[in-house]
Write an enzyme that holds these catalytic residues in place. Structure first.
Site, PDB file in Angstrom:
ATOM      1  N   HIS A 118      12.430   2.385  13.567  1.00 50.39           N
ATOM      2  CA  HIS A 118      11.929   2.114  12.224  1.00 50.39           C
ATOM      3  C   HIS A 118      13.003   1.287  11.513  1.00 50.39           C
ATOM      4  O   HIS A 118      14.193   1.449  11.790  1.00 50.39           O
ATOM      5  CB  HIS A 118      11.732   3.453  11.514  1.00 50.39           C
ATOM      6  CG  HIS A 118      11.133   3.357  10.154  1.00 50.39           C
ATOM      7  ND1 HIS A 118      11.871   3.021   9.043  1.00 50.39           N
ATOM      8  CD2 HIS A 118       9.872   3.569   9.713  1.00 50.39           C
ATOM      9  CE1 HIS A 118      11.087   3.031   7.992  1.00 50.39           C
ATOM     10  NE2 HIS A 118       9.864   3.362   8.363  1.00 50.39           N
ATOM     11  N   ASP A 194      17.701   9.475  14.244  1.00 51.90           N
ATOM     12  CA  ASP A 194      16.663   9.399  13.227  1.00 51.90           C
ATOM     13  C   ASP A 194      15.571  10.377  13.654  1.00 51.90           C
ATOM     14  O   ASP A 194      14.820  10.116  14.598  1.00 51.90           O
ATOM     15  CB  ASP A 194      16.125   7.960  13.165  1.00 51.90           C
ATOM     16  CG  ASP A 194      14.923   7.851  12.230  1.00 51.90           C
ATOM     17  OD1 ASP A 194      14.437   8.884  11.742  1.00 51.90           O
ATOM     18  OD2 ASP A 194      14.459   6.714  12.006  1.00 51.90           O
ATOM     19  N   GLN A 197      10.454  11.595  12.391  1.00 54.45           N
ATOM     20  CA  GLN A 197       9.163  11.956  13.001  1.00 54.45           C
ATOM     21  C   GLN A 197       9.324  13.116  13.980  1.00 54.45           C
ATOM     22  O   GLN A 197       8.395  13.416  14.726  1.00 54.45           O
ATOM     23  CB  GLN A 197       8.552  10.745  13.726  1.00 54.45           C
ATOM     24  CG  GLN A 197       8.245   9.565  12.831  1.00 54.45           C
ATOM     25  CD  GLN A 197       7.144   9.842  11.797  1.00 54.45           C
ATOM     26  OE1 GLN A 197       6.463  10.867  11.842  1.00 54.45           O
ATOM     27  NE2 GLN A 197       6.984   8.936  10.855  1.00 54.45           N
ATOM     28  N   LYS A 220       8.024  14.383   4.751  1.00 52.68           N
ATOM     29  CA  LYS A 220       7.200  14.353   5.975  1.00 52.68           C
ATOM     30  C   LYS A 220       7.118  15.753   6.582  1.00 52.68           C
ATOM     31  O   LYS A 220       6.486  15.954   7.603  1.00 52.68           O
ATOM     32  CB  LYS A 220       7.805  13.394   7.004  1.00 52.68           C
ATOM     33  CG  LYS A 220       7.761  11.924   6.603  1.00 52.68           C
ATOM     34  CD  LYS A 220       8.199  11.067   7.774  1.00 52.68           C
ATOM     35  CE  LYS A 220       8.700   9.703   7.371  1.00 52.68           C
ATOM     36  NZ  LYS A 220       7.667   8.796   6.918  1.00 52.68           N
ATOM     37  N   CYS A 359       6.714  -0.759   9.481  1.00 56.43           N
ATOM     38  CA  CYS A 359       8.183  -0.897   9.392  1.00 56.43           C
ATOM     39  C   CYS A 359       8.839  -0.945  10.771  1.00 56.43           C
ATOM     40  O   CYS A 359       9.937  -0.378  10.969  1.00 56.43           O
ATOM     41  CB  CYS A 359       8.812   0.222   8.564  1.00 56.43           C
ATOM     42  SG  CYS A 359       8.160   0.351   6.916  1.00 56.43           S
TER      43      CYS A 359
HETATM   44  N1  C6P Z   1       7.989   6.185   8.288  1.00 56.67           N
HETATM   45  C1  C6P Z   1       5.616   5.778   8.370  1.00 56.67           C
HETATM   46  O1  C6P Z   1       5.826   5.567   9.571  1.00 56.67           O
HETATM   47  P1  C6P Z   1      11.733   7.437   4.479  1.00 56.67           P
HETATM   48  O2  C6P Z   1      10.758   6.417   3.985  1.00 56.67           O
HETATM   49  O3  C6P Z   1      13.153   7.045   4.184  1.00 56.67           O
HETATM   50  O4  C6P Z   1      11.391   8.831   4.081  1.00 56.67           O
HETATM   51  O5  C6P Z   1      11.606   7.421   6.073  1.00 56.67           O
HETATM   52  C2  C6P Z   1      11.948   6.285   6.777  1.00 56.67           C
HETATM   53  C3  C6P Z   1      11.639   6.474   8.226  1.00 56.67           C
HETATM   54  C4  C6P Z   1      12.676   6.482   9.136  1.00 56.67           C
HETATM   55  N2  C6P Z   1      12.461   6.709  10.435  1.00 56.67           N
HETATM   56  C5  C6P Z   1      11.231   6.917  10.921  1.00 56.67           C
HETATM   57  C6  C6P Z   1      11.058   7.188  12.385  1.00 56.67           C
HETATM   58  C7  C6P Z   1      10.136   6.912  10.053  1.00 56.67           C
HETATM   59  O6  C6P Z   1       8.933   7.121  10.541  1.00 56.67           O
HETATM   60  C8  C6P Z   1      10.337   6.668   8.671  1.00 56.67           C
HETATM   61  C9  C6P Z   1       9.187   6.598   7.733  1.00 56.67           C
HETATM   62  C10 C6P Z   1       6.786   6.145   7.485  1.00 56.67           C
HETATM   63  O7  C6P Z   1       4.501   5.713   7.886  1.00 56.67           O
HETATM   64  C11 C6P Z   1       6.888   5.241   6.308  1.00 56.67           C
HETATM   65  S1  C6P Z   1       7.203   3.571   6.756  1.00 56.67           S
END
Ligand code: C6P
Length: 401
Positions: A118, A194, A197, A220, A359
């Site tokens: 991401h 990271d 997910q 999440k 993203c």
């Molecule tokens: N993905 C989606 O896939 P934030 O926005 O900072 O809470 O999370 C960022 C982020 C970082 N790593 C991974 C693997 C993610 O999936 C995400 C967020 C969301 O719909 C929003 S783009």
């Protein structure tokens, strides 16, 4: 065993919109009543700033906010002091990039990440490589299985950071993070996971993984928006510089110098989202009580049922590995149709699905696709909802013909 029907009773949104089919928990989850009530309770009963008052209201807010760190820590087998509350995963990873990377990466060093990251776990490292004149190296992905093709020779003595996701937000792939961390450690590199997910969906044990840092988003995992956290091994958190500086993160300040507060407060400058942090603690406890193994099993079941049915639809193009190798995320396209159009048509039938580029632009460029529709599942989704989604998708496809 997860009883999704019973779990739905804990979520006011499903009482208010009984026909809603919410298949976008990878973007943000819904929140149970206990989380919403915790926010309300804070503002109604003990609203005050933390660590800044000697009156009982402020003590109560501080006590509950601190305790929330321990609740999050318990979910991932960390210590309370090793949990820094942040706005989200993005902020948590930037914290590591600027507080660790900026000081420790030198010209000619290497940062190893993957092409399936991401942007939140990609751009900070791309920027750090540029700032420090380091080399960004990418672990490739197998185009057909959508799994990492990890060759340990990619990590060398020059590698300072290995940053990778435990689960992909586009394909759901669960990566062999433990194996990669082992190689990184042998080469003396710091590891950043990271887990945006992963923490909401699978059992995560930071001690077992052996990682140095791990980031996740509260929103999440049933917590409020604007919440997230960074796990950091305590020796590391103690030894590195803070990222954001100001009130609440110091022990003493003189004109010449400043001394930092103890961890984790040294990384939580300014007034934080107190209510959100306390509610995140409740969310972590809710997940822990349900049991992460059971949550993973439930999602695997939904994913495999959905994938099987989608495979039977000729016009559907699927991405990602076998159901047992992924979290509950399915990205797909319908041949000759625009992904936003499909998501729009799903919405008109009451199904919330995300569409777009998710993203992950480097990954999409590599796969040679513009974007996708994505459905993602969580504890409150049922097999009936999957069946309904499939029926609606088939109807949309026949209409397009
Ligand atoms: N993905 C989606 O896939 P934030 O926005 O900072 O809470 O999370 C960022 C982020 C970082 N790593 C991974 C693997 C993610 O999936 C995400 C967020 C969301 O719909 C929003 S783009």
């Amino acid at each position: 065993m997860i009883d999704a029907i019973k779990i739905r009773e804990d979520f006011p949104i499903f009482k208010n919109s009984p026909s809603l089919i919410y298949l976008d928990s990878a973007a943000t989850s819904q929140r149970p009543e206990v989380v919403i009530d915790t926010l309300k309770e804070f503002y109604e009963n003990y609203n005050s700033n933390i660590h800044r008052g000697v009156y009982s209201l402020s003590f109560e807010a501080s006590r509950r906010y601190e305790k929330a760190h321990y609740k999050v820590a318990e979910l991932i087998n960390a210590e309370g002091r090793e949990i820094v509350f942040t706005k989200n995963t993005t902020e948590a990873i930037n914290l590591v990039a600027y507080a660790y990377g900026l000081y420790n990466i030198k010209e000619g060093d290497e940062i190893v990440t993957t092409i399936m990251e991401h942007h939140s776990n990609f751009i900070p490292w791309q920027k750090m490589a540029e700032l420090r004149k380091a080399n960004l190296k990418l672990i490739p992905v197998n185009k057909s299985t959508c799994e990492l093709e990890f060759d340990e020779r990619i990590i060398t003595e020059k590698t300072k950071i290995v940053a990778l996701s435990l689960a992909s937000n586009f394909m759901g792939t669960i990566n062999p993070v433990k194996e990669i961390i082992k190689v990184a450690k042998e080469k003396g590199s710091i590891t950043v996971v990271d887990a945006a997910q992963a923490v909401p969906h699978i059992p995560v044990d930071v001690k077992d993984l052996g990682c140095d840092f791990l980031a996740a988003s509260g929103h999440k995992m049933l917590g409020p928006t604007g919440t997230g956290f960074l796990y950091g091994r305590k020796e590391l958190l103690e030894s590195i510089e803070p990222f954001i500086m100001g009130g609440g993160m110091i022990e003493d300040v003189t004109v010449e110098d400043s001394k930092w507060a103890e961890i984790p407060w040294k990384f939580e400058a300014g007034t934080p989202d107190i209510a959100g942090g306390i509610a995140l603690g409740e969310a972590a406890e809710y997940l822990k009580n349900l049991g992460m193994e059971d949550i993973f099993e439930h999602e695997k079941k939904l994913t495999s049922v959905c994938l099987e049915k989608m495979k039977e639809i000729e016009e559907v193009e699927l991405y990602g590995p076998a159901p047992e190798k992924r979290v509950g995320v399915i990205s797909f396209n319908v041949k000759d149709a625009d992904f936003h159009d499909i998501a729009g048509m799903l919405d008109s039938e009451g199904v919330c699905a995300r569409s777009g580029r998710h993203c992950v632009h480097p990954l999409l460029n590599f796969l040679g696709i513009e974007g996708s529709v994505r459905v993602s599942f969580y504890i409150y989704n049922t097999e009936e909802e999957i069946e309904r989604f499939i029926e609606i998708l088939k109807k949309i496809i026949s209409y397009l013909k």
